[in-house]
Design a protein around this motif. Sequence first.
Motif, PDB file in Angstrom:
ATOM      1  N   UNK A 200       0.826  -1.206   0.000  1.00  0.00           N
ATOM      2  CA  UNK A 200       0.000   0.000   0.000  1.00  0.00           C
ATOM      3  C   UNK A 200       0.861   1.257   0.000  1.00  0.00           C
ATOM      4  N   UNK A 201       0.356   2.259  -0.713  1.00  0.00           N
ATOM      5  CA  UNK A 201       0.966   3.579  -0.618  1.00  0.00           C
ATOM      6  C   UNK A 201      -0.143   4.588  -0.336  1.00  0.00           C
ATOM      7  N   UNK A 202       0.269   5.743   0.157  1.00  0.00           N
ATOM      8  CA  UNK A 202      -0.679   6.851   0.315  1.00  0.00           C
ATOM      9  C   UNK A 202      -0.152   8.015  -0.504  1.00  0.00           C
ATOM     10  N   UNK A 203      -1.071   8.753  -1.123  1.00  0.00           N
ATOM     11  CA  UNK A 203      -0.668   9.918  -1.918  1.00  0.00           C
ATOM     12  C   UNK A 203      -1.469  11.132  -1.479  1.00  0.00           C
ATOM     13  N   UNK A 204      -0.876  12.300  -1.730  1.00  0.00           N
ATOM     14  CA  UNK A 204      -1.574  13.562  -1.471  1.00  0.00           C
ATOM     15  C   UNK A 204      -1.715  14.306  -2.794  1.00  0.00           C
ATOM     16  N   UNK A 205      -2.909  14.797  -3.072  1.00  0.00           N
ATOM     17  CA  UNK A 205      -3.081  15.724  -4.184  1.00  0.00           C
ATOM     18  C   UNK A 205      -4.129  16.747  -3.778  1.00  0.00           C
ATOM     19  N   UNK A 206      -3.816  18.009  -3.975  1.00  0.00           N
ATOM     20  CA  UNK A 206      -4.696  19.091  -3.568  1.00  0.00           C
ATOM     21  C   UNK A 206      -5.044  18.907  -2.077  1.00  0.00           C
ATOM     22  N   UNK A 207      -6.323  18.809  -1.718  1.00  0.00           N
ATOM     23  CA  UNK A 207      -6.679  18.666  -0.302  1.00  0.00           C
ATOM     24  C   UNK A 207      -7.009  17.215   0.062  1.00  0.00           C
ATOM     25  N   UNK A 208      -6.707  16.294  -0.850  1.00  0.00           N
ATOM     26  CA  UNK A 208      -7.145  14.900  -0.695  1.00  0.00           C
ATOM     27  C   UNK A 208      -5.984  13.948  -0.415  1.00  0.00           C
ATOM     28  N   UNK A 209      -6.241  12.980   0.465  1.00  0.00           N
ATOM     29  CA  UNK A 209      -5.276  11.902   0.713  1.00  0.00           C
ATOM     30  C   UNK A 209      -5.919  10.600   0.237  1.00  0.00           C
ATOM     31  N   UNK A 220      -7.851   2.373  -2.489  1.00  0.00           N
ATOM     32  CA  UNK A 220      -8.481   1.600  -1.404  1.00  0.00           C
ATOM     33  C   UNK A 220      -9.139   2.478  -0.347  1.00  0.00           C
ATOM     34  N   UNK A 221      -8.714   3.733  -0.238  1.00  0.00           N
ATOM     35  CA  UNK A 221      -9.469   4.680   0.605  1.00  0.00           C
ATOM     36  C   UNK A 221      -9.210   6.082   0.088  1.00  0.00           C
ATOM     37  N   UNK A 222     -10.088   6.976   0.469  1.00  0.00           N
ATOM     38  CA  UNK A 222      -9.954   8.348   0.015  1.00  0.00           C
ATOM     39  C   UNK A 222     -10.414   9.274   1.137  1.00  0.00           C
ATOM     40  N   UNK A 223      -9.527  10.198   1.544  1.00  0.00           N
ATOM     41  CA  UNK A 223      -9.898  11.188   2.565  1.00  0.00           C
ATOM     42  C   UNK A 223     -10.045  12.521   1.838  1.00  0.00           C
ATOM     43  N   UNK A 224     -11.271  12.836   1.450  1.00  0.00           N
ATOM     44  CA  UNK A 224     -11.490  14.107   0.759  1.00  0.00           C
ATOM     45  C   UNK A 224     -11.453  15.235   1.780  1.00  0.00           C
ATOM     46  N   UNK A 225     -10.945  16.391   1.349  1.00  0.00           N
ATOM     47  CA  UNK A 225     -10.803  17.530   2.266  1.00  0.00           C
ATOM     48  C   UNK A 225     -10.117  17.126   3.568  1.00  0.00           C
ATOM     49  N   UNK A 226      -9.062  16.363   3.434  1.00  0.00           N
ATOM     50  CA  UNK A 226      -8.266  15.978   4.603  1.00  0.00           C
ATOM     51  C   UNK A 226      -7.739  17.247   5.284  1.00  0.00           C
ATOM     52  N   UNK A 227      -7.414  18.249   4.476  1.00  0.00           N
ATOM     53  CA  UNK A 227      -6.989  19.554   4.990  1.00  0.00           C
ATOM     54  C   UNK A 227      -7.764  20.639   4.264  1.00  0.00           C
ATOM     55  N   UNK A 228      -7.836  21.804   4.906  1.00  0.00           N
ATOM     56  CA  UNK A 228      -8.568  22.915   4.295  1.00  0.00           C
ATOM     57  C   UNK A 228      -7.859  23.476   3.071  1.00  0.00           C
ATOM     58  N   UNK A 229      -6.537  23.281   3.014  1.00  0.00           N
ATOM     59  CA  UNK A 229      -5.752  23.693   1.858  1.00  0.00           C
ATOM     60  C   UNK A 229      -4.843  22.546   1.457  1.00  0.00           C
ATOM     61  N   UNK A 230      -3.914  22.825   0.537  1.00  0.00           N
ATOM     62  CA  UNK A 230      -3.048  21.799  -0.027  1.00  0.00           C
ATOM     63  C   UNK A 230      -2.409  20.897   1.034  1.00  0.00           C
ATOM     64  N   UNK A 231      -2.425  19.588   0.776  1.00  0.00           N
ATOM     65  CA  UNK A 231      -1.717  18.632   1.642  1.00  0.00           C
ATOM     66  C   UNK A 231      -0.266  18.561   1.168  1.00  0.00           C
TER      67      UNK A 231
END
Length: 387
Positions: A200-209, A220-231
């Motif tokens: 497994x890997x995790x990636x950050x793009x824009x505000x999503x992990x 396999x999972x998606x954290x939308x709006x993980x942060x209010x701005x860029x991760x």
Amino acid sequence: MEDDAPVIYGLEFQARALTPQTAETDAIRFLVGTQSLRYDNQIHIIDFDDENNIINKNVLLHQVGEIWHISTSPADKGVLATCYNKTSDSKVMTCAAVWRMPKELESGSHESPDDSSSNTQTLELLCHLDNTAHGNMACVMWEPMGDGKKIISLADNNILLWDLQESSAKAVLSSSAALEGKGQLKFTSGRWSPHHNCTQIATANDTTVRGWDTRSMRQIYCIENAHGQLVRDLDFNPNKQYYLASCGDDCKVKFWDTRNVTEPVKTLEEHSHWVWNVRYNHSHDQLILTGSSDSRVILSNMVSISSEPFGHMVDDDELSDQEDQHHEEKIKEPLQDSVIATYEEHEDSVYAVEWSSADPWLFASLSYDGRLVINRVPRALKYHILL
């Protein structure tokens, strides 16, 4: 000299890329990559002699361009990867390549190089990670427990899994995946999980992990709006397989359980500007390092979500009655999370913080003005954790 005093090393160029030499577990060694537009860029090999509190350095030329990211093979001390800027047809591309350092520099050594031998040497190019079809490279990740033959690079909105063959002289693209959707889809960073057999890997793009399975290259999972701005950065807890830390431009550091991504497990709000970097300590996962554009490095004790939330378990036979009673009280509640220390030796944005792979109590931080600072976990806390 006080034991906990920082040791500072100044590069003459700006820099933002830092890594420990992962395969070196005996000597304390970090690699720093420079960003100079006017001169050949360099990789500084920093050996820290902790007995004498001094830094020894060797310099390798990296003639292809400004270094944006650097990572080292977990299996071979001599091999590393860089992401760097290259200008062609007045367009700037970020490319990636795998290199080998000269044989005599592979292992950390505590001897100061004498003047005759400290002439700058050059890296040997092993192979390019061809990104012509995929866009700008953001980072290169090595399979954490592997033999140094598998790497993943993130290029714009593509995840590329490479097999290094023929002593890393050739990189073969074995599978890939792409982010799909509207807007500017670009990865900012990623981490390869040391758990789940490194699948497994995790990636950050824009505000999503997002989490990905490297076997199917599916999400396999998606954290939308993980942060209010860029991760900006991610890191996996080395001892708790579902725990992941993220940080970003909303000045926050968040901790997630990837089995339930609706809410973070904890949030840290100690920085006053973008948080560029978050790193778990490899041996004591309650220790969290963060670096920020507020020029500060913060060491936090996130013990409530660590693998030892109640402290080390003590065998009952070892306790006297009085201690026993005290121990009973102590066991009932988890220790409190707290900021251990804020380090203010930098005067510019701190773009990278990294733990040593040889000494769990030692870490380095790098600010854009080329200042590298080596610090230790405060001695009192070290003994509190160990005893």
